[in-house]
Write a protein that holds these residues in place. Structure first.
Motif, mmCIF file in Angstrom:
data_model
loop_
_atom_site.group_PDB
_atom_site.id
_atom_site.type_symbol
_atom_site.label_atom_id
_atom_site.label_comp_id
_atom_site.label_asym_id
_atom_site.label_seq_id
_atom_site.Cartn_x
_atom_site.Cartn_y
_atom_site.Cartn_z
ATOM 1 N N GLY B 114 -3.652 -5.944 -2.464
ATOM 2 C CA GLY B 114 -3.599 -5.775 -1.015
ATOM 3 C C GLY B 114 -4.931 -5.238 -0.526
ATOM 4 O O GLY B 114 -5.470 -4.300 -1.096
ATOM 5 N N VAL B 115 -5.510 -5.874 0.509
ATOM 6 C CA VAL B 115 -6.750 -5.366 1.096
ATOM 7 C C VAL B 115 -6.348 -4.520 2.299
ATOM 8 O O VAL B 115 -5.710 -5.009 3.224
ATOM 9 N N MET B 116 -6.698 -3.242 2.246
ATOM 10 C CA MET B 116 -6.231 -2.299 3.255
ATOM 11 C C MET B 116 -7.380 -1.741 4.082
ATOM 12 O O MET B 116 -8.438 -1.430 3.550
ATOM 13 N N MET B 117 -7.164 -1.626 5.381
ATOM 14 C CA MET B 117 -8.104 -0.890 6.202
ATOM 15 C C MET B 117 -7.344 0.303 6.732
ATOM 16 O O MET B 117 -6.358 0.129 7.432
ATOM 17 N N GLU B 118 -7.832 1.496 6.377
ATOM 18 C CA GLU B 118 -7.068 2.709 6.599
ATOM 19 C C GLU B 118 -5.681 2.483 5.996
ATOM 20 O O GLU B 118 -5.578 2.235 4.815
ATOM 21 N N ASP B 119 -4.618 2.482 6.822
ATOM 22 C CA ASP B 119 -3.317 2.283 6.188
ATOM 23 C C ASP B 119 -2.686 0.955 6.592
ATOM 24 O O ASP B 119 -1.473 0.802 6.548
ATOM 25 N N ARG B 120 -3.569 0.016 7.017
ATOM 26 C CA ARG B 120 -3.027 -1.271 7.442
ATOM 27 C C ARG B 120 -3.428 -2.369 6.467
ATOM 28 O O ARG B 120 -4.584 -2.470 6.097
ATOM 29 N N PRO B 121 -2.472 -3.186 6.077
ATOM 30 C CA PRO B 121 -2.852 -4.316 5.224
ATOM 31 C C PRO B 121 -3.538 -5.386 6.090
ATOM 32 O O PRO B 121 -3.045 -5.695 7.169
ATOM 33 N N ILE B 122 -4.699 -5.867 5.656
ATOM 34 C CA ILE B 122 -5.363 -6.892 6.448
ATOM 35 C C ILE B 122 -5.459 -8.215 5.700
ATOM 36 O O ILE B 122 -5.717 -9.251 6.290
ATOM 37 N N ASP B 123 -5.237 -8.173 4.405
ATOM 38 C CA ASP B 123 -5.329 -9.423 3.643
ATOM 39 C C ASP B 123 -4.723 -9.182 2.253
ATOM 40 O O ASP B 123 -4.534 -8.047 1.838
ATOM 41 N N ILE B 124 -4.451 -10.284 1.557
ATOM 42 C CA ILE B 124 -4.062 -10.166 0.152
ATOM 43 C C ILE B 124 -4.938 -11.073 -0.687
ATOM 44 O O ILE B 124 -5.433 -12.091 -0.205
ATOM 45 N N LEU B 125 -5.185 -10.660 -1.913
ATOM 46 C CA LEU B 125 -5.925 -11.493 -2.852
ATOM 47 C C LEU B 125 -4.969 -11.892 -3.961
ATOM 48 O O LEU B 125 -4.268 -11.054 -4.526
ATOM 49 N N LEU B 126 -4.952 -13.185 -4.252
ATOM 50 C CA LEU B 126 -4.028 -13.698 -5.265
ATOM 51 C C LEU B 126 -4.644 -13.577 -6.653
ATOM 52 O O LEU B 126 -5.864 -13.590 -6.793
ATOM 53 N N PRO B 127 -3.815 -13.521 -7.701
ATOM 54 C CA PRO B 127 -4.363 -13.668 -9.049
ATOM 55 C C PRO B 127 -4.923 -15.099 -9.156
ATOM 56 O O PRO B 127 -4.517 -15.977 -8.406
ATOM 57 N N ASN B 128 -5.872 -15.313 -10.084
ATOM 58 C CA ASN B 128 -6.471 -16.649 -10.189
ATOM 59 C C ASN B 128 -5.471 -17.715 -10.613
ATOM 60 O O ASN B 128 -5.599 -18.873 -10.264
ATOM 61 N N PHE B 129 -4.460 -17.294 -11.412
ATOM 62 C CA PHE B 129 -3.464 -18.261 -11.868
ATOM 63 C C PHE B 129 -2.056 -17.756 -11.600
ATOM 64 O O PHE B 129 -1.796 -16.565 -11.717
ATOM 65 N N VAL B 130 -1.182 -18.648 -11.208
ATOM 66 C CA VAL B 130 0.233 -18.290 -11.069
ATOM 67 C C VAL B 130 1.068 -19.327 -11.822
ATOM 68 O O VAL B 130 0.621 -20.459 -12.035
ATOM 69 N N GLU B 131 2.259 -18.899 -12.232
ATOM 70 C CA GLU B 131 3.150 -19.820 -12.930
ATOM 71 C C GLU B 131 4.337 -20.126 -12.022
ATOM 72 O O GLU B 131 4.999 -19.209 -11.549
#
Lengths: 307, 190
Positions: B114-131
């Motif tokens: 989770g990419v957070m600014m102060e206490d707000r989520p602004i974006d998410i980063l995924l793992p490179n691979f998912v099943e």
């Protein structure tokens, strides 16, 4: 580490073409009777220019252009000269910039800026012939026709048309650079080179003013595919005016950083300076055009990050 | 924190008039004898709008203070996606617009950053691979011999991709989230 090795191996065709272009360029000038010279890349001073920061080296400077030394040779009676060498400009890094780059400069005694533009047209013709390609090159999805003569437009007309004001009448250097980058250059035809001529007197740099209109100077820039390729002058040969311009520039630089010392040896030699034309051409960008490269990193083996 | 415009690069996070932006495109252009012009294309991290802005060398910009936290994707609720901080168990919601195409890889329970600014989520980063499980595959056509990977299939998240003909419904496949491409088959349906 592996990534860097792969990158170097990937750009090998570009570096091979680069070497070929260098060879063709040298051949062109030798054939035209130019003498190839080498001047220092580390010197006691550089031409004072507000927007160009030199890299300092133990009290000396890495040159930002071989201009002053080449002109000293002209003042000593040498006639047509050319040089391909490395130059340095602090902090200039981007898709089209690397702080260390390769500059081609040539000077013609008795020439003027129009002659230098014609020389550039001829040089590019020589290169396309030598590479065995036609006058139409493909760059970043655009077909560019390099057949001379290239369209010429004055700074005044280009700015009136694209930005709605006349920089010759009204001096506004900040707005000038913004509008040049954001409005004027993007309007140039992508299918042809553009020669932008007659810069306002305040931006004459080392060019002489137009004899019939001292509000404009005999300075031209050549753009191809949105890239600024070369900067041509009818060289200023007036010692008094050059001394004043340097003093003004040094005063302005002093407000921002330590200015370089006045180029005394150059000014002394200027008393014997012949009427001449000169031009500086960015070789890396020229190679970018012929390699269809979108980034300068693709045509130089090492950049500031990997050097 | 104020930084020089020259220190900014692609994906820097900037705060302009209190609004956080991500630097999507960054161009440095300097006319031969003129001032450097920095042209930035910015994406508003809160509203998903973009902004073009021009700076000059020496200009200062405010860097947005951004942190990252380990999170787990829980479930979808209306047009929001619900995530949980795996250390504090705090829950956060991110709108559909912010999640964008990443929804194609969001399987309940997966770990994301989770990419957070102060206490707000602004974006998410995924793992490179998912099943992901294959829920539907087109019947493989015997006449189509162009490539080995010529069968379209639908995955459990709704994503449609091309897979090799030997992959069947119920198989679990590994997908590269950066390219959206099939990587390999993990398990075969029993």
């Amino acid at each position: 580490m592996d990534e860097e090795r792969l990158r170097l191996s990937r750009i090998k065709p570009n570096l091979e073409r680069r070497a070929h272009i260098m060879e063709l360029t040298r051949g062109f000038f030798r054939h035209c009777g130019f003498l190839e010279v080498e001047t220092p890349i580390r010197a006691a001073t550089v031409a004072p220019e507000l927007q160009i920061s030199p890299v300092e080296s133990e009290g000396c400077f890495l040159i930002t252009s071989p201009e002053l030394h080449m002109k000293q040779l002209l003042a000593a009676g040498y006639e047509n000269l050319f040089q391909i060498g490395h130059t340095f400009r602090k902090g200039e890094r981007g898709r089209w910039h690397n702080p260390e780059f390769t500059m081609l400069e040539w000077y013609r005694t008795g020439g003027d800026y129009l002659q230098m533009i014609r020389d550039t047209e001829d040089l590019l013709q020589e290169i396309t012939n030598g590479l065995g390609i036609g006058p139409v090159i493909s760059y970043q999805g655009c077909q560019i026709d390099l057949t001379p003569p290239w369209p010429r437009v004055t700074v005044r007309d280009a700015f009136r048309e694209a930005a709605g004001w006349d920089p010759v009448l009204k001096s506004n250097p900040v707005r000038f650079d913004d509008d040049l980058v954001c409005k004027v250059i993007p309007r140039f035809s992508p299918a042809r080179p553009t020669v932008l001529m007659d810069y306002p007197a305040a931006m004459a740099s080392l060019a002489r003013l137009k004899p019939d209109d001292p509000t404009q100077s005999e300075r031209a820039e050549i753009f191809i595919g949105g890239l600024e390729i070369a900067n041509a002058y009818s060289e200023l040969a007036d010692v008094k005016e050059q001394t004043e311009r340097f003093a003004r520039e040094i005063k302005q630089i002093a407000q921002e950083r330590r200015p370089p010392p006045t180029p005394r040896r150059f000014l002394e030699a200027m008393a014997h300076f012949p009427e001449s034309g000169g031009i500086a051409l960015g070789m890396d960008r020229l190679v970018m055009l012929f390699c269809d490269a979108s980034c300068i990193d693709e045509v130089m083996a090492f950049t500031v990050e990997t050097a | 924190m104020a930084i020089e415009i020259g220190e900014v690069h692609k994906n820097s996070k900037l705060l302009i008039n209190g609004v956080p932006y991500n630097v999507e495109e960054y161009d440095f252009m300097k006319p031969g004898k003129g001032r450097a012009v920095y042209r930035l294309r910015l994406r508003n991290l809160l509203e998903d709008t973009s902004l073009d802005i021009t700076y000059h060398s020496g200009d200062k910009v405010e860097e947005a203070h951004v942190t990252s936290t380990q999170m787990q994707y829980l479930y979808r609720e209306g047009d929001h996606y619900v995530f949980m901080n795996t250390e504090t168990f705090d829950q956060y919601m991110l709108g559909e617009k912010k999640v964008g195409n990443k929804k194609n890889f969001l399987k309940e329970g997966i770990a994301v950053t989770g990419v957070m600014m102060e206490d707000r989520p602004i974006d998410i980063l995924l793992p490179n691979f998912v099943e992901l499980a294959v829920i539907e595959t087109a019947a493989s056509s015997k006449t189509d011999t162009r490539t080995a990977q010529n069968k379209t299939s639908v995955l459990e998240t709704g994503l449609t991709i091309g897979v090799p003909t030997f992959v069947n419904e119920g198989d679990i496949v590994k997908i590269d989230t950066r390219t959206g491409a099939y990587v390999e088959r993990i398990t075969q349906k029993k």
